[in-house]
Write a protein that holds these residues in place. Structure first.
Motif, PDB file in Angstrom:
ATOM      1  N   LYS A 190      41.914  44.315  47.866  1.00 49.53           N
ATOM      2  CA  LYS A 190      41.729  44.761  46.652  1.00 49.53           C
ATOM      3  C   LYS A 190      42.142  43.663  45.518  1.00 49.53           C
ATOM      4  CE  LYS A 190      42.537  48.491  43.165  1.00 49.53           C
ATOM      5  NZ  LYS A 190      43.581  49.786  43.218  1.00 49.53           N
ATOM      6  N   THR A 191      43.267  43.155  45.905  1.00 44.62           N
ATOM      7  CA  THR A 191      44.015  42.298  45.158  1.00 44.62           C
ATOM      8  C   THR A 191      42.998  40.773  44.999  1.00 44.62           C
ATOM      9  OG1 THR A 191      46.202  42.885  45.716  1.00 44.62           O
ATOM     10  CG2 THR A 191      45.969  40.887  44.734  1.00 44.62           C
ATOM     11  N   LYS A 192      42.502  40.219  46.182  1.00 41.53           N
ATOM     12  CA  LYS A 192      41.617  39.453  46.035  1.00 41.53           C
ATOM     13  C   LYS A 192      40.230  39.418  45.271  1.00 41.53           C
ATOM     14  CE  LYS A 192      42.715  37.505  50.647  1.00 41.53           C
ATOM     15  NZ  LYS A 192      42.188  37.491  52.182  1.00 41.53           N
ATOM     16  N   LEU A 193      39.847  40.902  45.321  1.00 39.20           N
ATOM     17  CA  LEU A 193      38.597  41.072  44.837  1.00 39.20           C
ATOM     18  C   LEU A 193      39.131  41.028  43.189  1.00 39.20           C
ATOM     19  CD1 LEU A 193      37.255  44.101  46.656  1.00 39.20           C
ATOM     20  CD2 LEU A 193      35.973  41.806  46.285  1.00 39.20           C
ATOM     21  N   GLN A 194      40.156  41.778  42.731  1.00 42.53           N
ATOM     22  CA  GLN A 194      40.696  41.744  41.465  1.00 42.53           C
ATOM     23  C   GLN A 194      40.664  40.344  40.604  1.00 42.53           C
ATOM     24  OE1 GLN A 194      40.503  44.640  39.497  1.00 42.53           O
ATOM     25  NE2 GLN A 194      40.852  43.070  37.731  1.00 42.53           N
ATOM     26  N   ALA A 195      41.428  39.518  41.796  1.00 42.94           N
ATOM     27  CA  ALA A 195      41.552  38.119  41.105  1.00 42.94           C
ATOM     28  C   ALA A 195      40.130  37.319  40.902  1.00 42.94           C
ATOM     29  CB  ALA A 195      42.375  37.330  42.041  1.00 42.94           C
ATOM     30  N   HIS A 196      39.122  37.491  41.634  1.00 47.04           N
ATOM     31  CA  HIS A 196      37.790  36.815  41.714  1.00 47.04           C
ATOM     32  C   HIS A 196      37.240  37.575  40.531  1.00 47.04           C
ATOM     33  CE1 HIS A 196      34.945  34.629  43.717  1.00 47.04           C
ATOM     34  NE2 HIS A 196      33.969  35.484  43.473  1.00 47.04           N
ATOM     35  N   ILE A 197      37.391  38.914  40.149  1.00 51.96           N
ATOM     36  CA  ILE A 197      36.868  39.435  39.062  1.00 51.96           C
ATOM     37  C   ILE A 197      37.289  38.818  37.605  1.00 51.96           C
ATOM     38  CG2 ILE A 197      36.644  41.616  37.746  1.00 51.96           C
ATOM     39  CD1 ILE A 197      36.302  42.942  40.344  1.00 51.96           C
ATOM     40  N   ASP A 198      38.593  38.679  37.822  1.00 51.41           N
ATOM     41  CA  ASP A 198      39.398  38.271  36.674  1.00 51.41           C
ATOM     42  C   ASP A 198      38.876  36.740  36.424  1.00 51.41           C
ATOM     43  OD1 ASP A 198      42.621  39.644  37.251  1.00 51.41           O
ATOM     44  OD2 ASP A 198      40.898  40.573  36.358  1.00 51.41           O
ATOM     45  N   GLU A 199      38.810  35.816  37.480  1.00 52.55           N
ATOM     46  CA  GLU A 199      38.332  34.669  37.307  1.00 52.55           C
ATOM     47  C   GLU A 199      36.870  34.618  36.547  1.00 52.55           C
ATOM     48  OE1 GLU A 199      38.730  32.203  41.122  1.00 52.55           O
ATOM     49  OE2 GLU A 199      36.984  31.080  40.322  1.00 52.55           O
ATOM     50  N   LEU A 200      36.024  35.512  37.150  1.00 55.72           N
ATOM     51  CA  LEU A 200      34.733  35.552  36.743  1.00 55.72           C
ATOM     52  C   LEU A 200      34.623  35.964  34.954  1.00 55.72           C
ATOM     53  CD1 LEU A 200      32.772  37.532  39.581  1.00 55.72           C
ATOM     54  CD2 LEU A 200      32.162  35.046  38.775  1.00 55.72           C
ATOM     55  N   GLU A 201      35.689  36.733  34.766  1.00 55.15           N
ATOM     56  CA  GLU A 201      35.509  37.083  33.471  1.00 55.15           C
ATOM     57  C   GLU A 201      36.233  35.800  32.494  1.00 55.15           C
ATOM     58  OE1 GLU A 201      36.618  41.850  33.970  1.00 55.15           O
ATOM     59  OE2 GLU A 201      37.993  40.648  33.492  1.00 55.15           O
TER      60      GLU A 201
END
Length: 132
Positions: free
Chosen positions: A102-113
């Protein structure tokens, strides 16, 4: 002037293509991580089911073999206790893995944003240059 506008427009198009390509690659990565998370959840659910079935089977055997022999009862108690500790450990480990995913996915989403915001800022800059 025409060459400058043409060059700016080419830069804008290239930026747009790069952004689309980045978004596509990032969406592939998110999809892969999501699939991995689903697989981990399925294996976790199966493992919990197997442990529960094992506990149920041990309980059934214990009921069939009800003898006042205290040593047998103590052995069964120890076995059930060990199984419970093992189950708790497995559940804890799976929760940690899911939290990491979940942390990895959230970091990836933050990076995309962040990439989207940077691209919007670049586009606004290009539009400002074109409007001049």
């Amino acid at each position: 002037m025409e060459n400058a506008l043409s060059k700016l427009w080419d830069m804008y198009e290239q930026s747009k293509r790069n952004r689309i390509e980045d978004n596509l690659m990032n969406s592939f990565a998110v999809h892969k991580l999501t699939q991995e998370k689903i697989k981990l959840q399925a294996s976790y659910d199966k493992l919990v089911g197997d442990v529960q079935a094992l506990l149920d089977e041990n309980e059934r055997r214990a009921q069939m073999e009800r003898k006042p022999d205290e040593s047998k009862l103590q052995e069964k108690y120890d076995m059930v206790k060990n199984l419970t500790v093992s189950q708790a450990s497995v559940i804890r480990n799976m929760k940690l893995k899911l939290a990491e995913e979940k942390t990895k996915l959230q970091a990836h989403i933050d990076e995309l944003e962040k990439v989207v915001e940077q691209t919007k800022a670049k586009l606004n800059g290009i539009k400002a240059i074109l409007d001049e």
